[in-house]
Write an enzyme that holds these catalytic residues in place. Structure first.
Site, PDB file in Angstrom:
ATOM      1  N   GLN A 413      87.419  24.817  22.805  1.00  0.00           N
ATOM      2  CA  GLN A 413      87.669  26.241  22.603  1.00  0.00           C
ATOM      3  C   GLN A 413      88.585  26.764  23.703  1.00  0.00           C
ATOM      4  OE1 GLN A 413      83.516  27.475  22.859  1.00  0.00           O
ATOM      5  NE2 GLN A 413      83.604  28.065  20.704  1.00  0.00           N
ATOM      6  N   ASP A 415      88.310  29.230  25.444  1.00  0.00           N
ATOM      7  CA  ASP A 415      87.236  30.188  25.671  1.00  0.00           C
ATOM      8  C   ASP A 415      87.475  31.027  26.925  1.00  0.00           C
ATOM      9  OD1 ASP A 415      84.905  31.284  24.880  1.00  0.00           O
ATOM     10  OD2 ASP A 415      83.635  29.552  25.304  1.00  0.00           O
ATOM     11  N   LYS A 501      81.774  42.874  16.845  1.00  0.00           N
ATOM     12  CA  LYS A 501      82.917  41.989  17.113  1.00  0.00           C
ATOM     13  C   LYS A 501      84.147  42.369  16.314  1.00  0.00           C
ATOM     14  CE  LYS A 501      81.382  38.568  13.767  1.00  0.00           C
ATOM     15  NZ  LYS A 501      81.329  37.181  13.386  1.00  0.00           N
TER      16      LYS A 501
HETATM   17 ZN   LIG Z   1      80.983  32.654  24.610  1.00  0.00          ZN
END
Ligand SMILES: [Zn+2]
Ligand SMILES: [Zn+2]
Length: 679
Positions: A413, A415, A501
């Site tokens: 990811q 991230d 989100k």
């Molecule tokens: Zn996370």
């Protein structure tokens, strides 16, 4: 006297008539129902009005296109009588809900045909899916093969031409069980339904257990195709009997089907699994294990380029790079809650020689980053902290779910976790959006919408965090999206239990929608990891956490990018930007000199000095999707030039330029897509 009296009577008489008329109108008014349409307009109708009647009251032309409806959020038939006030949405083929009804209705007709062609089979479920529908059937000792598809399609269309209405009919549980006494699957379904809620759907001579959501009649189905058959366990459980899933699709016009099939062909041509192999980007090995991609040198270089690109922008945006291990103690995930939620379906704990010691493969980077935050105390003046990591995580996907790079068991990811004060949420959200937009712009994704997922409007117990914080976070997302001019859709009830989100839904070159970047607010993990900062009031407060990943995962992103561009990545990302094709071995030294000059200009190139014809070299370079072919021969060597041929543009004459001129052509093209990230 008489005349006066007469006049008086007439007045009273007229007043009475008006009064009666008024009462009548009032009564009708009072019994009318108010139907609210999606544009907010309210229309009044007599009770019993159907969605189709409402459509006709708007316009006859519109009504002809209406194929399904929902009332107060529940799918209903276009002929269902409405008896109360409420919100009505009418769908046409252009709406996802319209298509759903269309495809599900076709599954009824296909089921009818299957029963006709294979007497005694047991029908189970036939829902609409993306791009069509399926019907799961127990064929018992009979078998359906591809050779039967055409016959099925022809018969479906023949029945459809009969314009049979789909009619929903309530039945008692006993009646339903009696009807399906020879079908264990339907019996199981009916047993789980409450008496009084069960309906059958009739059309032509066929009846099926169904709760509704149909188009008005079969006549709308003008094109139908059986796509494939596959095995599917009853209710998706391997312990159950394997059924045959018959996939189909249908359209209101033959032209739509033709276009759809052409699109499928193109999708096959662009399949990232096929392109990944041809372009030597990645591979899988049964020995290494399913769903664990191996990045070949060109693919690894591509990934690295993407990582460097994002790291550079992130650095400017104030992110700090961190690195964490691939495993963590089981306790870490018990604290984060991941173990309770996903533990059973994940890779199982890793044991060590030490008794009772258990580790888990990292399914998420967030818990590790929380512990990084916890290394020292913070003051509000230190926030936000933005920790970024290209972190590889492992999730156990069922082998049947694995698909190339889009569904894997180990992936990286892009991230990052932002820890900020509630007051900083607004600003941070906007900054993350800027970064996501920068990433999309540099990679040629222009067509996207932002889906804002908020709490359920009513059912609020399931969410953690205070109302005040939720409102703050929801408003932060809504305002940031508005401020950045995003094209948004709001979905109530789609938020995670720990926070709202924003998801970026990207449309690729084939019009398919993918969820790419995601930005998520989280009140849960700061609580579970007891994260704090000292506020201006000298008290300890909980920071808010934002999870964000513009790519999502490197694997999935590269897969989507491969299919979106058909392997013709933006020039700045291309593994090789130019290939030098020498007309014969005689020009090998000149080719080497050209390569050296390209490298001086930071252009990635290579030489094809095989003893092959120039035609063959061009064809191979085309397959490798190398953007520029630089042909060198006697003329070029003499003049110190190269002849450029663009990939995919055969027939266009080559142009002769110097290396410097070529370098500026390349740079100009790169600068068109790859802008410098500014904050
Ligand atoms: Zn996370
Ligand atoms: Zn149905």
């Amino acid at each position: 006297m008489y005349t006066l009296n007469h006049k008086k009577h007439t007045i009273i008489y007229i007043v009475c008539i008006f009064l009666i008329l008024y009462i009548c109108i009032l009564k009708i008014k009072l019994t009318m129902i108010k139907i609210t349409l999606p544009d907010g307009s309210v229309r009044e109708f007599a009770p019993g009005v159907t969605p189709m009647d409402v459509a006709k009251s708007i316009s006859e032309g519109f009504a002809r296109n209406v194929i399904s409806a929902s009332f107060n959020g529940t799918t209903i038939e276009t002929v269902t009588p409405l008896t109360t006030d409420g919100s009505l949405t009418l769908y046409t083929w252009n709406d996802a809900d319209g298509k759903k009804a269309f495809w599900h209705s076709t599954s009824h007709v296909m089921a009818q045909v299957l029963e006709e062609m294979y007497p005694g089979i047991k029908l189970t479920l036939g829902p609409a899916i993306a791009n069509g529908f399926y019907y799961d059937v127990d064929f018992e000792d009979q078998k359906i093969t591809e050779a039967d598809f055409k016959k099925i399609e022809d018969r479906v269309l023949e029945i459809s031409r009969g314009k049979h209405e789909f009619k929903l009919r309530p039945v008692s549980k006993a009646e339903a069980l009696e009807q399906y006494k020879d079908n264990v699957y339907k019996t199981e379904l009916i047993s789980n339904l409450e008496d009084g809620t069960i309906t059958f759907c009739d059309h032509d001579t066929f009846t099926d257990l169904c709760r509704g959501g149909h188009i008005p009649n079969t006549g709308l189905i003008k094109a139908m195709k059986v796509m494939s058959v596959a095995g599917a366990y009853w209710r998706g459980d391997e312990k159950n009997k394997q059924l045959t899933r018959v996939y189909g699709t249908s359209f209101p016009k033959q032209k739509d089907l033709t276009e759809y099939l052409a699109l499928l062909e193109e999708a096959k041509r662009r399949d990232h699994r096929k392109l990944g192999k041809e372009l030597e980007l990645f591979a899988f090995s049964q020995k290494v294990g399913q769903g664990l991609p191996l990045w070949l040198p060109k693919g690894a270089a591509l990934r690295d380029r993407l990582e460097q690109f994002l790291k550079k922008a992130q650095k400017k945006a104030g992110y700090e790079q961190v690195a964490t291990p691939h495993i963590g103690q089981k306790e870490l995930y018990v604290t984060s809650g991941h173990y309770a939620k996903y533990g059973a379906d994940s890779f199982q704990p890793i044991n060590t020689p030490a008794e009772g010691e258990e580790f888990l493969l990292k399914p998420m980077n967030c818990p590790h980053h929380c512990e990084i935050y916890n290394v020292r105390p913070w003051s509000y003046k230190d926030l936000p902290k933005r920790y970024a990591e290209f972190g590889t995580v492992y999730r156990y996907e069922q082998s049947g779910e694995l698909h190339g790079l889009t569904r894997v068991r180990g992936f990286t990811q892009d991230d990052a976790h932002i820890f900020c004060t509630p007051e900083q949420l607004d600003e941070e959200f906007k900054k993350v959006i800027d970064l996501v937009l920068y990433v999309f712009g540099s990679l040629g994704f222009e067509n996207f919408t932002a889906q804002i997922s908020l709490r359920d409007k009513e059912n609020r117990e399931k969410y953690i965090g205070t109302d005040e914080n939720w409102e703050k976070a929801e408003n932060a997302i809504i305002n940031a999206a508005k401020d950045k001019g995003l094209n948004t859709v709001v979905e109530y009830g789609e938020a995670a239990f720990y926070g709202p989100k924003l998801d970026f839904m990207v449309k690729d070159a084939l019009g398919r929608q993918w969820q790419l970047g995601t930005i998520q607010v989280d009140y849960n993990l700061p609580e579970r990891f007891e994260l704090t900062y000292k506020g201006s009031d000298n008290e300890l407060h909980r920071p808010v956490m934002i999870h964000r990943a513009p790519f999502g995962s490197m694997e999935r992103f590269i897969a989507i990018l491969l299919e979106h561009t058909a392997g013709n990545f933006p020039l700045w990302l291309m593994p090789e930007q130019a290939i030098i094709l020498s007309l014969s071995e005689k020009y090998e030294n000149y080719a080497k000199k050209v390569l050296e000059l390209l490298e001086n200009h930071e252009i990635r190139g290579l030489i094809d000095n095989r003893n092959e014809t120039i035609g063959k070299k061009i064809r191979d370079a085309e397959l490798q999707k190398i953007p520029f072919m630089l042909i060198v021969g006697e003329e070029e060597e003499k003049n110190g030039t190269i002849s450029i041929r663009r990939q995919g543009q055969e027939g266009k004459g080559n142009i002769s330029v110097t290396i410097e001129e070529f370098a500026s052509i390349v740079n100009e093209e790169i600068n068109k897509t790859l802008k410098v990230f500014t904050v």
